[in-house]
Design a protein around this motif. Structure first.
Motif, PDB file in Angstrom:
ATOM      1  N   GLY A 103     -40.430 -11.940   0.692  1.00  0.00           N
ATOM      2  CA  GLY A 103     -39.180 -11.237   0.990  1.00  0.00           C
ATOM      3  C   GLY A 103     -39.042 -10.932   2.472  1.00  0.00           C
ATOM      4  N   GLU A 104     -38.173  -9.987   2.799  1.00  0.00           N
ATOM      5  CA  GLU A 104     -37.946  -9.592   4.181  1.00  0.00           C
ATOM      6  C   GLU A 104     -39.244  -9.071   4.806  1.00  0.00           C
ATOM      7  OE1 GLU A 104     -35.187 -10.042   5.916  1.00  0.00           O
ATOM      8  OE2 GLU A 104     -34.305 -11.014   4.168  1.00  0.00           O
ATOM      9  N   PRO A 105     -39.418  -9.240   6.114  1.00  0.00           N
ATOM     10  CA  PRO A 105     -40.698  -8.881   6.743  1.00  0.00           C
ATOM     11  C   PRO A 105     -41.171  -7.469   6.442  1.00  0.00           C
ATOM     12  CG  PRO A 105     -39.344 -10.114   8.285  1.00  0.00           C
ATOM     13  CD  PRO A 105     -38.486  -9.867   7.078  1.00  0.00           C
ATOM     14  N   GLU A 106     -40.264  -6.500   6.475  1.00  0.00           N
ATOM     15  CA  GLU A 106     -40.695  -5.122   6.235  1.00  0.00           C
ATOM     16  C   GLU A 106     -41.102  -4.902   4.780  1.00  0.00           C
ATOM     17  OE1 GLU A 106     -36.155  -5.209   5.951  1.00  0.00           O
ATOM     18  OE2 GLU A 106     -37.724  -6.075   7.209  1.00  0.00           O
ATOM     19  N   VAL A 107     -40.451  -5.625   3.869  1.00  0.00           N
ATOM     20  CA  VAL A 107     -40.809  -5.533   2.453  1.00  0.00           C
ATOM     21  C   VAL A 107     -42.167  -6.176   2.218  1.00  0.00           C
ATOM     22  CG1 VAL A 107     -40.171  -6.241   0.114  1.00  0.00           C
ATOM     23  CG2 VAL A 107     -38.404  -5.490   1.728  1.00  0.00           C
ATOM     24  N   ALA A 108     -42.375  -7.360   2.796  1.00  0.00           N
ATOM     25  CA  ALA A 108     -43.656  -8.056   2.660  1.00  0.00           C
ATOM     26  C   ALA A 108     -44.788  -7.218   3.237  1.00  0.00           C
ATOM     27  CB  ALA A 108     -43.587  -9.413   3.347  1.00  0.00           C
ATOM     28  N   ALA A 109     -44.541  -6.553   4.362  1.00  0.00           N
ATOM     29  CA  ALA A 109     -45.573  -5.718   4.979  1.00  0.00           C
ATOM     30  C   ALA A 109     -45.923  -4.537   4.080  1.00  0.00           C
ATOM     31  CB  ALA A 109     -45.099  -5.228   6.348  1.00  0.00           C
ATOM     32  N   ARG A 110     -44.916  -3.929   3.460  1.00  0.00           N
ATOM     33  CA  ARG A 110     -45.191  -2.817   2.537  1.00  0.00           C
ATOM     34  C   ARG A 110     -46.009  -3.287   1.342  1.00  0.00           C
ATOM     35  NH1 ARG A 110     -39.680  -1.336   3.362  1.00  0.00           N
ATOM     36  NH2 ARG A 110     -39.131  -2.090   1.276  1.00  0.00           N
ATOM     37  N   ALA A 111     -45.673  -4.475   0.835  1.00  0.00           N
ATOM     38  CA  ALA A 111     -46.407  -5.004  -0.313  1.00  0.00           C
ATOM     39  C   ALA A 111     -47.862  -5.268   0.054  1.00  0.00           C
ATOM     40  CB  ALA A 111     -45.741  -6.285  -0.810  1.00  0.00           C
ATOM     41  N   ASN A 112     -48.078  -5.851   1.226  1.00  0.00           N
ATOM     42  CA  ASN A 112     -49.439  -6.106   1.699  1.00  0.00           C
ATOM     43  C   ASN A 112     -50.247  -4.809   1.759  1.00  0.00           C
ATOM     44  OD1 ASN A 112     -51.479  -7.873   3.380  1.00  0.00           O
ATOM     45  ND2 ASN A 112     -51.105  -6.048   4.624  1.00  0.00           N
ATOM     46  N   ASP A 113     -49.680  -3.796   2.400  1.00  0.00           N
ATOM     47  CA  ASP A 113     -50.382  -2.524   2.549  1.00  0.00           C
ATOM     48  C   ASP A 113     -50.663  -1.880   1.188  1.00  0.00           C
ATOM     49  OD1 ASP A 113     -50.254  -2.891   5.276  1.00  0.00           O
ATOM     50  OD2 ASP A 113     -48.594  -1.486   5.588  1.00  0.00           O
ATOM     51  N   ALA A 114     -49.715  -2.016   0.274  1.00  0.00           N
ATOM     52  CA  ALA A 114     -49.853  -1.366  -1.026  1.00  0.00           C
ATOM     53  C   ALA A 114     -51.026  -1.917  -1.832  1.00  0.00           C
ATOM     54  CB  ALA A 114     -48.562  -1.512  -1.828  1.00  0.00           C
ATOM     55  N   THR A 115     -51.384  -3.187  -1.595  1.00  0.00           N
ATOM     56  CA  THR A 115     -52.494  -3.763  -2.364  1.00  0.00           C
ATOM     57  C   THR A 115     -53.829  -3.136  -1.991  1.00  0.00           C
ATOM     58  OG1 THR A 115     -52.936  -5.602  -0.826  1.00  0.00           O
ATOM     59  CG2 THR A 115     -51.288  -5.973  -2.570  1.00  0.00           C
ATOM     60  N   PHE A 116     -53.879  -2.379  -0.885  1.00  0.00           N
ATOM     61  CA  PHE A 116     -55.124  -1.757  -0.442  1.00  0.00           C
ATOM     62  C   PHE A 116     -55.261  -0.317  -0.939  1.00  0.00           C
ATOM     63  CE2 PHE A 116     -54.745  -5.292   2.489  1.00  0.00           C
ATOM     64  CZ  PHE A 116     -56.047  -5.757   2.585  1.00  0.00           C
ATOM     65  N   HIS A 117     -54.721  -0.043  -2.104  1.00  0.00           N
ATOM     66  CA  HIS A 117     -54.988   1.232  -2.777  1.00  0.00           C
ATOM     67  C   HIS A 117     -56.184   1.060  -3.706  1.00  0.00           C
ATOM     68  CE1 HIS A 117     -50.877   2.371  -1.470  1.00  0.00           C
ATOM     69  NE2 HIS A 117     -51.318   3.621  -1.610  1.00  0.00           N
ATOM     70  N   PHE A 118     -57.018   2.090  -3.790  1.00  0.00           N
ATOM     71  CA  PHE A 118     -58.187   2.010  -4.660  1.00  0.00           C
ATOM     72  C   PHE A 118     -57.797   1.794  -6.122  1.00  0.00           C
ATOM     73  CE2 PHE A 118     -60.387   4.242  -1.109  1.00  0.00           C
ATOM     74  CZ  PHE A 118     -61.419   3.326  -0.941  1.00  0.00           C
ATOM     75  N   THR A 119     -56.585   2.163  -6.483  1.00  0.00           N
ATOM     76  CA  THR A 119     -56.106   1.923  -7.846  1.00  0.00           C
ATOM     77  C   THR A 119     -56.001   0.438  -8.152  1.00  0.00           C
ATOM     78  OG1 THR A 119     -53.866   2.158  -6.968  1.00  0.00           O
ATOM     79  CG2 THR A 119     -54.833   4.091  -8.043  1.00  0.00           C
ATOM     80  N   ASN A 120     -55.921  -0.399  -7.112  1.00  0.00           N
ATOM     81  CA  ASN A 120     -55.803  -1.852  -7.269  1.00  0.00           C
ATOM     82  C   ASN A 120     -57.135  -2.557  -7.041  1.00  0.00           C
ATOM     83  OD1 ASN A 120     -54.343  -4.352  -7.608  1.00  0.00           O
ATOM     84  ND2 ASN A 120     -54.411  -4.617  -5.379  1.00  0.00           N
ATOM     85  N   ALA A 121     -58.220  -1.797  -6.967  1.00  0.00           N
ATOM     86  CA  ALA A 121     -59.534  -2.382  -6.712  1.00  0.00           C
ATOM     87  C   ALA A 121     -60.415  -2.271  -7.944  1.00  0.00           C
ATOM     88  CB  ALA A 121     -60.214  -1.679  -5.536  1.00  0.00           C
ATOM     89  N   ALA A 122     -61.339  -3.216  -8.057  1.00  0.00           N
ATOM     90  CA  ALA A 122     -62.382  -3.149  -9.077  1.00  0.00           C
ATOM     91  C   ALA A 122     -63.659  -3.674  -8.457  1.00  0.00           C
ATOM     92  CB  ALA A 122     -62.012  -3.968 -10.307  1.00  0.00           C
ATOM     93  N   PRO A 123     -64.805  -3.093  -8.798  1.00  0.00           N
ATOM     94  CA  PRO A 123     -66.061  -3.554  -8.197  1.00  0.00           C
ATOM     95  C   PRO A 123     -66.410  -4.963  -8.653  1.00  0.00           C
ATOM     96  CG  PRO A 123     -66.483  -1.908  -9.900  1.00  0.00           C
ATOM     97  CD  PRO A 123     -65.004  -1.952  -9.694  1.00  0.00           C
ATOM     98  N   GLN A 124     -66.558  -5.840  -7.670  1.00  0.00           N
ATOM     99  CA  GLN A 124     -66.900  -7.234  -7.951  1.00  0.00           C
ATOM    100  C   GLN A 124     -68.049  -7.658  -7.050  1.00  0.00           C
ATOM    101  OE1 GLN A 124     -63.198  -9.363  -7.378  1.00  0.00           O
ATOM    102  NE2 GLN A 124     -62.365  -8.712  -9.338  1.00  0.00           N
TER     103      GLN A 124
END
Length: 278
Positions: free
Chosen positions: A116-137
């Motif tokens: 999507g638009e650059p600012e939207v893509a940047a928000r999506a990128n940053d959002a993936t770095f929440h611990f809620t989106n992590a699992a120990p691998q």
């Protein structure tokens, strides 16, 4: 669970999350059983949603919309943060990953919602770095191109090359006998279901990957420079119905849209990306 937190990041708070109508045909987020659902919270981010099991402190399921025609690239960054909408003690945080061989494995892959638009893509990128989106691998599992990352790369590149829209559902198999470690239990298997539209109907396929040979809690933490525990791994393309049964999640529309032909074995071991049927 109440999610209104005045200290939360406004960009996260205002995100619409996963869209079940994104493909033009319904593809709903798998539903948890009653007991697990009562202890869960649904968290919306840019282009994806995480359903967090607050008892296990890990996601039970994640769901992301991928627009292959509008994927873009933004700087990665590596700043993992808690989601301020819920208490930190309900999230598996940095203490789980300190001084050991465990990676903070993205469940929603960092590149998948970045479109999507650059600012939207940047928000999506940053959002993936929440611990809620992590699992120990195990690091070899998370980084190895013949394992999880290789599978995810194949799915994403398929969407990019064919300019497809995909909805992808991912999660750990939260088993009762997962090994305990630092206040959590480490999932040993992970599943993924890819969904797309044929132009007339929904189509899906599922995958199951096992990291159990790479995880030995008795060796965590290990001495710096010591080799990680090694062992065989197996990656399978499986029927979505088998994933539903294994996880206890309810996903009738995804099961009904199974793309593997009836004559194909219900569980196909993959030795390379060429073995994947999409």
């Amino acid at each position: 669970m109440h999610l209104d937190d005045p200290t939360a990041d406004s960009a996260v708070t205002e995100a619409a999350g996963f869209d079940p109508a994104f493909l033009g045909v319904p593809a709903d987020i798998p539903r948890l059983g009653d007991v697990q659902a009562a202890a869960s919270v649904e968290l919306a981010y840019e282009h994806f949603t995480v359903v967090l099991d607050t008892t296990r402190r890990l996601a039970a399921v994640t769901a992301v919309n991928i627009d292959g025609a509008h994927l873009t690239k933004v700087p990665r960054g590596d700043r993992w943060v808690f989601d301020q909408r819920i208490p930190e003690e309900l999230q598996a945080g940095p203490e789980v990953y300190a001084d050991n061989d465990l990676d903070r494995g993205h469940l929603v892959r960092r590149n998948d919602p970045v479109w999507g638009e650059p600012e939207v893509a940047a928000r999506a990128n940053d959002a993936t770095f929440h611990f809620t989106n992590a699992a120990p691998q195990a690091s070899d599992f998370n980084q190895g191109h013949e394992l999880w990352v290789g599978l995810e790369d194949h799915v994403l590149e398929h969407a990019r090359a064919h300019q497809l829209k995909l909805s992808v559902f991912t999660g750990p198999v939260l088993a009762a006998d997962d090994p305990p470690y630092r206040g959590i239990r480490i999932p040993l298997r992970f599943w993924k279901v890819a969904a797309w539209s044929t132009g007339e109907a929904l189509a899906t396929t599922g995958f199951l990957v096992d990291q159990s040979p790479l995880v030995d809690v008795d060796l965590l933490p290990r001495e710096l420079g010591a080799p990680p525990p090694l062992g065989p791994f197996r990656t399978f393309q499986v029927r979505v119905a088998d994933i539903a049964e294994l996880t206890g999640l309810t996903m009738p529309d995804l099961v009904a849209a199974e793309n593997l032909p009836r004559g194909v074995p219900a569980s196909r071991e993959l030795t390379s990306a060429d073995d994947i049927l999409l």
